[in-house]
Design a protein around this motif. Sequence first.
Motif, PDB file in Angstrom:
ATOM      1  N   THR A   1       3.483   4.579  -1.881  1.00  0.00           N
ATOM      2  CA  THR A   1       2.351   3.782  -2.347  1.00  0.00           C
ATOM      3  C   THR A   1       1.143   3.984  -1.436  1.00  0.00           C
ATOM      4  O   THR A   1       0.027   4.231  -1.918  1.00  0.00           O
ATOM      5  N   ASP A   2       1.365   3.881  -0.134  1.00  0.00           N
ATOM      6  CA  ASP A   2       0.245   4.007   0.809  1.00  0.00           C
ATOM      7  C   ASP A   2      -0.382   5.394   0.765  1.00  0.00           C
ATOM      8  O   ASP A   2      -1.617   5.527   0.763  1.00  0.00           O
ATOM      9  N   TRP A   3       0.439   6.433   0.739  1.00  0.00           N
ATOM     10  CA  TRP A   3      -0.110   7.790   0.737  1.00  0.00           C
ATOM     11  C   TRP A   3      -0.817   8.104  -0.580  1.00  0.00           C
ATOM     12  O   TRP A   3      -1.933   8.633  -0.577  1.00  0.00           O
TER      13      TRP A   3
ATOM     14  N   ILE B   1      -4.895   8.627  -0.866  1.00  0.00           N
ATOM     15  CA  ILE B   1      -5.485   9.886  -1.355  1.00  0.00           C
ATOM     16  C   ILE B   1      -6.374   9.627  -2.567  1.00  0.00           C
ATOM     17  O   ILE B   1      -7.499  10.150  -2.647  1.00  0.00           O
ATOM     18  N   LEU B   2      -5.886   8.816  -3.508  1.00  0.00           N
ATOM     19  CA  LEU B   2      -6.714   8.495  -4.689  1.00  0.00           C
ATOM     20  C   LEU B   2      -8.000   7.781  -4.290  1.00  0.00           C
ATOM     21  O   LEU B   2      -9.074   8.071  -4.827  1.00  0.00           O
ATOM     22  N   ALA B   3      -7.902   6.855  -3.342  1.00  0.00           N
ATOM     23  CA  ALA B   3      -9.102   6.148  -2.883  1.00  0.00           C
ATOM     24  C   ALA B   3     -10.070   7.125  -2.218  1.00  0.00           C
ATOM     25  O   ALA B   3     -11.287   7.027  -2.408  1.00  0.00           O
ATOM     26  N   GLY B   4      -9.542   8.060  -1.449  1.00  0.00           N
ATOM     27  CA  GLY B   4     -10.403   9.080  -0.838  1.00  0.00           C
ATOM     28  C   GLY B   4     -11.123   9.907  -1.885  1.00  0.00           C
ATOM     29  O   GLY B   4     -12.318  10.208  -1.747  1.00  0.00           O
TER      30      GLY B   4
ATOM     31  N   THR C   1     -14.089   0.699  -6.843  1.00  0.00           N
ATOM     32  CA  THR C   1     -12.824   1.184  -7.404  1.00  0.00           C
ATOM     33  C   THR C   1     -11.940   1.755  -6.301  1.00  0.00           C
ATOM     34  O   THR C   1     -10.725   1.520  -6.274  1.00  0.00           O
ATOM     35  N   ALA C   2     -12.537   2.498  -5.371  1.00  0.00           N
ATOM     36  CA  ALA C   2     -11.771   3.095  -4.277  1.00  0.00           C
ATOM     37  C   ALA C   2     -11.106   2.030  -3.416  1.00  0.00           C
ATOM     38  O   ALA C   2      -9.928   2.150  -3.059  1.00  0.00           O
ATOM     39  N   LEU C   3     -11.827   0.983  -3.086  1.00  0.00           N
ATOM     40  CA  LEU C   3     -11.255  -0.083  -2.260  1.00  0.00           C
ATOM     41  C   LEU C   3     -10.155  -0.835  -3.005  1.00  0.00           C
ATOM     42  O   LEU C   3      -9.140  -1.210  -2.405  1.00  0.00           O
ATOM     43  N   LEU C   4     -10.349  -1.054  -4.293  1.00  0.00           N
ATOM     44  CA  LEU C   4      -9.306  -1.703  -5.087  1.00  0.00           C
ATOM     45  C   LEU C   4      -8.044  -0.835  -5.147  1.00  0.00           C
ATOM     46  O   LEU C   4      -6.932  -1.321  -4.933  1.00  0.00           O
ATOM     47  N   VAL C   5      -8.235   0.445  -5.430  1.00  0.00           N
ATOM     48  CA  VAL C   5      -7.101   1.372  -5.494  1.00  0.00           C
ATOM     49  C   VAL C   5      -6.454   1.533  -4.117  1.00  0.00           C
ATOM     50  O   VAL C   5      -5.234   1.615  -3.990  1.00  0.00           O
TER      51      VAL C   5
ATOM     52  N   VAL D   1      -0.965  -3.889  -0.804  1.00  0.00           N
ATOM     53  CA  VAL D   1      -0.733  -5.297  -0.478  1.00  0.00           C
ATOM     54  C   VAL D   1       0.333  -5.885  -1.393  1.00  0.00           C
ATOM     55  O   VAL D   1       1.241  -6.587  -0.934  1.00  0.00           O
ATOM     56  N   VAL D   2       0.260  -5.584  -2.683  1.00  0.00           N
ATOM     57  CA  VAL D   2       1.243  -6.106  -3.637  1.00  0.00           C
ATOM     58  C   VAL D   2       2.639  -5.586  -3.293  1.00  0.00           C
ATOM     59  O   VAL D   2       3.607  -6.357  -3.242  1.00  0.00           O
ATOM     60  N   VAL D   3       2.762  -4.297  -3.030  1.00  0.00           N
ATOM     61  CA  VAL D   3       4.063  -3.715  -2.681  1.00  0.00           C
ATOM     62  C   VAL D   3       4.571  -4.317  -1.372  1.00  0.00           C
ATOM     63  O   VAL D   3       5.755  -4.649  -1.250  1.00  0.00           O
ATOM     64  N   SER D   4       3.689  -4.481  -0.392  1.00  0.00           N
ATOM     65  CA  SER D   4       4.102  -5.079   0.882  1.00  0.00           C
ATOM     66  C   SER D   4       4.630  -6.487   0.699  1.00  0.00           C
ATOM     67  O   SER D   4       5.697  -6.833   1.218  1.00  0.00           O
ATOM     68  N   LEU D   5       3.897  -7.311  -0.018  1.00  0.00           N
ATOM     69  CA  LEU D   5       4.338  -8.689  -0.245  1.00  0.00           C
ATOM     70  C   LEU D   5       5.686  -8.734  -0.955  1.00  0.00           C
ATOM     71  O   LEU D   5       6.575  -9.505  -0.574  1.00  0.00           O
ATOM     72  N   TYR D   6       5.842  -7.916  -1.961  1.00  0.00           N
ATOM     73  CA  TYR D   6       7.110  -7.892  -2.691  1.00  0.00           C
ATOM     74  C   TYR D   6       8.254  -7.476  -1.768  1.00  0.00           C
ATOM     75  O   TYR D   6       9.308  -8.108  -1.749  1.00  0.00           O
ATOM     76  N   MET D   7       8.039  -6.428  -0.997  1.00  0.00           N
ATOM     77  CA  MET D   7       9.105  -5.926  -0.124  1.00  0.00           C
ATOM     78  C   MET D   7       9.456  -6.917   0.980  1.00  0.00           C
ATOM     79  O   MET D   7      10.628  -7.108   1.285  1.00  0.00           O
ATOM     80  N   ILE D   8       8.456  -7.519   1.575  1.00  0.00           N
ATOM     81  CA  ILE D   8       8.713  -8.466   2.656  1.00  0.00           C
ATOM     82  C   ILE D   8       9.494  -9.665   2.140  1.00  0.00           C
ATOM     83  O   ILE D   8      10.391 -10.165   2.812  1.00  0.00           O
ATOM     84  N   MET D   9       9.189 -10.105   0.941  1.00  0.00           N
ATOM     85  CA  MET D   9       9.827 -11.302   0.400  1.00  0.00           C
ATOM     86  C   MET D   9      11.127 -11.039  -0.357  1.00  0.00           C
ATOM     87  O   MET D   9      11.995 -11.903  -0.372  1.00  0.00           O
TER      88      MET D   9
END
Length: 136
Positions: free
Chosen positions: A31-33, A37-40, A50-54, A60-68
Amino acid sequence: MGNPNQRRSALPLAFRERIVIHQIHPVKLATDWVTGILAGWLLWDHQIVTALLVGFVPSVVVSLYMIMRVDLGRLADTPFGRYVASPRTRPSDGIRFLGLIVAWWGAWMNMVLPVAAGVAVILFGWIRGLLLRGKR
């Protein structure tokens, strides 16, 4: 006393451990990579919103899901899990984020060299603890 050969489950991991360990889950790394790259790419075209959202929302969504919700205990028991959990890798988060900023700035400026330098800083942030291992 429990069986020392028994695998850990998600429950014994403290919240801080979960924050650290989730960073090496393959889904989180992908997700991060990919979003980085897409944001870049979007920044190269000056589509900053759009870049900052992407670049941030999916991570953040994946992190929250994984942590919880995700069982990270087995991942914590791997050599990579022990590596990222060691104190010498704590500053690596900041180093990797600095690399992302440099790469994205290079993309915004349409300059390949800062993008490559930013990626190099990100990779250094990941291997920094290995380099320090021989010095301690």
